[in-house]
Design a protein around this motif. Structure first.
Motif, short mmCIF file in Angstrom:
data_model
loop_
_atom_site.label_atom_id
_atom_site.label_comp_id
_atom_site.label_asym_id
_atom_site.label_seq_id
_atom_site.Cartn_x
_atom_site.Cartn_y
_atom_site.Cartn_z
N LYS A 62 49.64 75.13 64.99
CA LYS A 62 50.66 75.59 64.04
C LYS A 62 50.00 76.16 62.78
O LYS A 62 50.35 77.25 62.32
N GLU A 66 50.00 80.07 61.38
CA GLU A 66 50.46 80.46 60.05
C GLU A 66 49.41 81.31 59.33
O GLU A 66 49.73 82.31 58.69
N GLY A 70 50.08 85.26 58.32
CA GLY A 70 50.07 85.61 56.91
C GLY A 70 48.90 86.46 56.48
O GLY A 70 48.97 87.15 55.47
N ASN A 153 57.84 85.46 52.22
CA ASN A 153 57.98 84.18 52.93
C ASN A 153 56.79 83.91 53.85
O ASN A 153 56.26 82.80 53.89
N PHE A 154 56.35 84.92 54.60
CA PHE A 154 55.24 84.62 55.51
C PHE A 154 53.92 84.51 54.76
O PHE A 154 53.02 83.81 55.20
N GLU A 156 53.71 82.95 51.89
CA GLU A 156 53.76 81.55 51.45
C GLU A 156 53.35 80.63 52.60
O GLU A 156 52.61 79.67 52.40
N LYS A 157 53.84 80.91 53.79
CA LYS A 157 53.47 80.11 54.96
C LYS A 157 51.97 80.18 55.20
O LYS A 157 51.33 79.20 55.54
N ASP A 160 50.19 78.01 52.72
CA ASP A 160 50.32 76.61 53.12
C ASP A 160 49.36 76.29 54.28
O ASP A 160 48.72 75.24 54.30
N GLY A 161 49.28 77.20 55.23
CA GLY A 161 48.37 77.01 56.36
C GLY A 161 46.91 76.98 55.92
O GLY A 161 46.12 76.17 56.41
#
Length: 173
Positions: A62, A66, A70, A153-154, A156-157, A160-161
């Protein structure tokens, strides 16, 4: 992948987080070797998966997905895959080092939303909320192109990844 310059043009070539975007790393490195004068050096700094990455672990998968989405990466390769591609392209690897291990500051620190500073406010939950709403408004009134919220949004993902890959499961370097 196809530089419009003659063979043996450059005294040195470097890439910084660039050749990881190549769909075929061997072909990419061969093109770099082609434009280098004989005996000259190539240096690269890339996103690589460390030996700590477990391709069977769903959480690792996962996080990797991400990061790839991104950052527009076809596949984050392992360090070993990068080294093998360099050798297959005809390079002799003189030095290879995981710079994340010796860095006094974690490489992911600027992306970490838990680190609050004036320069990183935009990465905090509040900063992200404000940014999201601003991008949404700008897209709504036509100051930003359609799809800007989706891209935000992607990204930001991906951030985070990257933080998770570096901090919680140090398999990305």
């Amino acid at each position: 992948m196809n530089m419009p310059v003659p063979d043996e043009t450059y005294d040195a070539v470097y890439t910084i987080e660039a050749s990881c975007h190549a769909p075929d790393p061997v072909a990419c490195y061969k093109e770099i070797k082609r434009v280098l004068k004989p005996g000259q050096l190539f240096a690269g700094y890339e996103w690589c998966m460390t030996d700590a990455y477990d391709p069977k672990d769903p959480e690792h998968q996962k996080i990797k997905a991400e990061i790839e989405l991104g950052n527009g990466l076809p596949d984050v390769r392992t360090t070993q895959q990068c080294l093998e591609a360099l050798k297959a392209a005809g390079f002799e690897v003189i030095m290879e080092e995981d710079l994340a291990k010796s860095s006094p500051v974690p490489w992911y620190a600027p992306l970490d939303p838990s680190r609050v500073s004036l320069s990183s406010f935009r990465l905090t939950k509040m900063g992200r909320l404000l940014t999201h709403n601003l991008v949404w408004f700008m897209e709504l009134v036509g100051l930003a192109p359609n799809g800007s919220v989706r891209v935000s949004n992607f990204l930001e993902k991906a951030a985070d990844g990257l933080v998770a890959g570096g901090r919680y499961m140090p398999f990305l370097t």
